[in-house]
Scaffold this active site. Structure first.
Site, PDB file in Angstrom:
ATOM      1  N   ASN A   9       0.873  -1.183   0.000  1.00 24.02           N
ATOM      2  CA  ASN A   9       0.000   0.000   0.000  1.00 24.02           C
ATOM      3  C   ASN A   9       0.901   1.221   0.000  1.00 24.02           C
ATOM      4  O   ASN A   9       1.499   1.551   1.019  1.00 24.02           O
ATOM      5  CB  ASN A   9      -0.897  -0.039   1.253  1.00 24.02           C
ATOM      6  CG  ASN A   9      -1.741   1.224   1.385  1.00 24.02           C
ATOM      7  OD1 ASN A   9      -1.799   2.053   0.473  1.00 24.02           O
ATOM      8  ND2 ASN A   9      -2.395   1.375   2.530  1.00 24.02           N
ATOM      9  N   LYS A  11       0.124   4.256  -0.233  1.00 26.58           N
ATOM     10  CA  LYS A  11      -0.524   5.426   0.385  1.00 26.58           C
ATOM     11  C   LYS A  11      -0.311   6.652  -0.510  1.00 26.58           C
ATOM     12  O   LYS A  11      -0.276   6.513  -1.720  1.00 26.58           O
ATOM     13  CB  LYS A  11      -0.017   5.616   1.825  1.00 26.58           C
ATOM     14  CG  LYS A  11      -0.185   4.322   2.648  1.00 26.58           C
ATOM     15  CD  LYS A  11       0.004   4.505   4.130  1.00 26.58           C
ATOM     16  CE  LYS A  11      -0.200   3.164   4.829  1.00 26.58           C
ATOM     17  NZ  LYS A  11      -0.069   3.260   6.284  1.00 26.58           N
ATOM     18  N   HIS A  94      -9.411   1.184   4.900  1.00 21.81           N
ATOM     19  CA  HIS A  94      -8.156   1.336   5.646  1.00 21.81           C
ATOM     20  C   HIS A  94      -8.406   2.256   6.847  1.00 21.81           C
ATOM     21  O   HIS A  94      -9.210   3.183   6.760  1.00 21.81           O
ATOM     22  CB  HIS A  94      -7.079   1.923   4.723  1.00 21.81           C
ATOM     23  CG  HIS A  94      -5.709   1.872   5.329  1.00 21.81           C
ATOM     24  ND1 HIS A  94      -5.297   2.760   6.288  1.00 21.81           N
ATOM     25  CD2 HIS A  94      -4.682   1.009   5.129  1.00 21.81           C
ATOM     26  CE1 HIS A  94      -4.056   2.445   6.658  1.00 21.81           C
ATOM     27  NE2 HIS A  94      -3.661   1.392   5.973  1.00 21.81           N
ATOM     28  N   GLU A  96      -6.844   4.654   7.949  1.00 18.73           N
ATOM     29  CA  GLU A  96      -6.650   6.080   7.631  1.00 18.73           C
ATOM     30  C   GLU A  96      -7.885   6.645   6.937  1.00 18.73           C
ATOM     31  O   GLU A  96      -8.220   7.817   7.119  1.00 18.73           O
ATOM     32  CB  GLU A  96      -5.378   6.242   6.776  1.00 18.73           C
ATOM     33  CG  GLU A  96      -4.126   6.012   7.618  1.00 18.73           C
ATOM     34  CD  GLU A  96      -2.950   5.425   6.852  1.00 18.73           C
ATOM     35  OE1 GLU A  96      -2.938   5.458   5.613  1.00 18.73           O
ATOM     36  OE2 GLU A  96      -2.013   4.916   7.529  1.00 18.73           O
ATOM     37  N   GLU A 166      -5.070  -4.855  10.618  1.00 17.57           N
ATOM     38  CA  GLU A 166      -4.032  -3.843  10.836  1.00 17.57           C
ATOM     39  C   GLU A 166      -4.321  -3.085  12.132  1.00 17.57           C
ATOM     40  O   GLU A 166      -5.119  -2.128  12.125  1.00 17.57           O
ATOM     41  CB  GLU A 166      -4.013  -2.841   9.675  1.00 17.57           C
ATOM     42  CG  GLU A 166      -3.731  -3.446   8.326  1.00 17.57           C
ATOM     43  CD  GLU A 166      -3.185  -2.401   7.356  1.00 17.57           C
ATOM     44  OE1 GLU A 166      -2.095  -2.622   6.825  1.00 17.57           O
ATOM     45  OE2 GLU A 166      -3.833  -1.355   7.157  1.00 17.57           O
ATOM     46  N   GLY A 172       2.862   2.299  10.867  1.00 19.32           N
ATOM     47  CA  GLY A 172       3.830   3.388  10.740  1.00 19.32           C
ATOM     48  C   GLY A 172       4.565   3.741  12.019  1.00 19.32           C
ATOM     49  O   GLY A 172       5.202   4.792  12.104  1.00 19.32           O
ATOM     50  N   SER A 213       3.816  -2.060  10.350  1.00 20.65           N
ATOM     51  CA  SER A 213       5.267  -2.097  10.596  1.00 20.65           C
ATOM     52  C   SER A 213       5.907  -3.429  10.219  1.00 20.65           C
ATOM     53  O   SER A 213       6.863  -3.866  10.865  1.00 20.65           O
ATOM     54  CB  SER A 213       5.584  -1.721  12.053  1.00 20.65           C
ATOM     55  OG  SER A 213       5.198  -0.378  12.298  1.00 20.65           O
TER      56      SER A 213
HETATM   57  P1  13P Z   1       3.282   0.387   7.666  1.00 17.98           P
HETATM   58  O1  13P Z   1       3.766  -0.910   7.064  1.00 17.98           O
HETATM   59  O2  13P Z   1       4.008   1.589   7.159  1.00 17.98           O
HETATM   60  O3  13P Z   1       3.189   0.307   9.153  1.00 17.98           O
HETATM   61  O4  13P Z   1       1.766   0.590   7.130  1.00 17.98           O
HETATM   62  C1  13P Z   1       0.874  -0.457   7.247  1.00 17.98           C
HETATM   63  C2  13P Z   1      -0.353  -0.089   6.500  1.00 17.98           C
HETATM   64  O5  13P Z   1      -1.115   0.765   6.906  1.00 17.98           O
HETATM   65  C3  13P Z   1      -0.618  -0.786   5.232  1.00 17.98           C
HETATM   66  O6  13P Z   1      -1.896  -0.542   4.779  1.00 17.98           O
END
Ligand code: 13P
Length: 255
Positions: A9, A11, A94, A96, A166, A172, A213
């Site tokens: 992803n 983003k 997601h 976010e 997640e 992150g 992560s």
């Molecule tokens: P990270 O791998 O940067 O922690 O992000 C995970 C994520 O949100 C994937 O959709």
């Protein structure tokens, strides 16, 4: 046996030129790793060029979001029909999107139905916040998210849906869930919820990813767990080196 998946992803990262260069590097290095599904999810605007770059390859493209309506007055939105032929997968709900763009269990469910109806495979995201985790609410909350997202589907459709667990506190932060924690929730909560809704066969079929992560160092331990079928990778998917290493580690585990 469920085929493992490494989904990146990206983003809100990568201009068109950067996206094409990254897709090309990934294609050059893991096009032939056929025992792992490789999916990359660039921003909408990069998708046509990335899709062209990957034409004829074994690497699939996914979107990071979509709208549930077929078309209409939804300024700034993208429909499943627009993604069709450019993408195979679409990330839905997601954390976010839920946090910053007011997505709810209800809109997640509508989007998942629209995706499947258009022939896209939804990757539906669930996961608890740090506060919920600390209050001991993870199981009930995540189970509720899964059941709401899957409302109105049938058992056979579980073969065409992917769920990504997640935990928000792991995204992150550099603080991944331990492989045990991730496996406990993927199996004991997400797969269990699918089982309660649709039975043994559907639960055994659906692919469940872990995200938060993940990187080339921890992916081996995570992928060795029986209820984790792949990863939804954020930061580590932005560099060919780390993404490729994660695909190769997974491939070796599943040989
Ligand atoms: P990270 O791998 O940067 O922690 O992000 C995970 C994520 O949100 C994937 O959709």
């Amino acid at each position: 046996m469920r085929k493992p998946m490494m989904a990146g992803n990206w983003k809100m990262n990568k201009t068109i030129n950067e996206a094409v260069a990254l897709a090309r590097a990934i294609r050059e290095q893991v096009n032939d790793v056929n025992n792992v599904d490789r999916v990359i999810c660039p921003p909408f605007i990069d998708i046509p060029m990335v899709s062209a770059e990957l034409m004829g390859s074994n690497i699939a493209v996914g979107a990071q979001n979509m709208h549930w309506a077929e078309s209409g007055a939804y300024t700034g939105e993208i429909s499943a029909a627009m993604l069709k032929n450019l993408a195979t997968y679409v990330i839905i709900g997601h954390s976010e999107r839920r946090q910053y763009f007011a997505e709810t269990d209800e809109t997640v469910n509508k989007k998942a139905h629209a995706a499947l109806a258009a022939g896209l495979t939804p990757i539906i995201c669930v996961g608890e916040s740090l506060e919920q985790n600390e209050r001991g609410e993870t199981q009930e909350f995540v189970s509720g998210q899964v059941k709401a997202a899957l409302s109105g589907f049938t058992a056979v459709q579980m073969a065409e849906i992917v769920i990504a667990y997640e935990p928000i506190w792991a995204i992150g932060t550099g603080r991944a869930a331990t492989a045990e924690q991730a496996n406990d929730i993927c199996g004991g909560v997400v797969r269990k919820a699918v089982n309660e809704l649709f039975g043994d066969e559907a639960a055994a079929t659906i692919r469940i990813l872990y995200g938060g992560s993940t990187n080339e160092k921890n992916i081996g331990e995570i992928m060795a767990k029986p209820d984790i079928d792949g990863a939804l990778i954020g930061g580590a998917s932005l560099k060919a080196e780390s993404y490729v290493a994660m695909v190769k580690t997974t491939s070796e585990l599943y040989c």
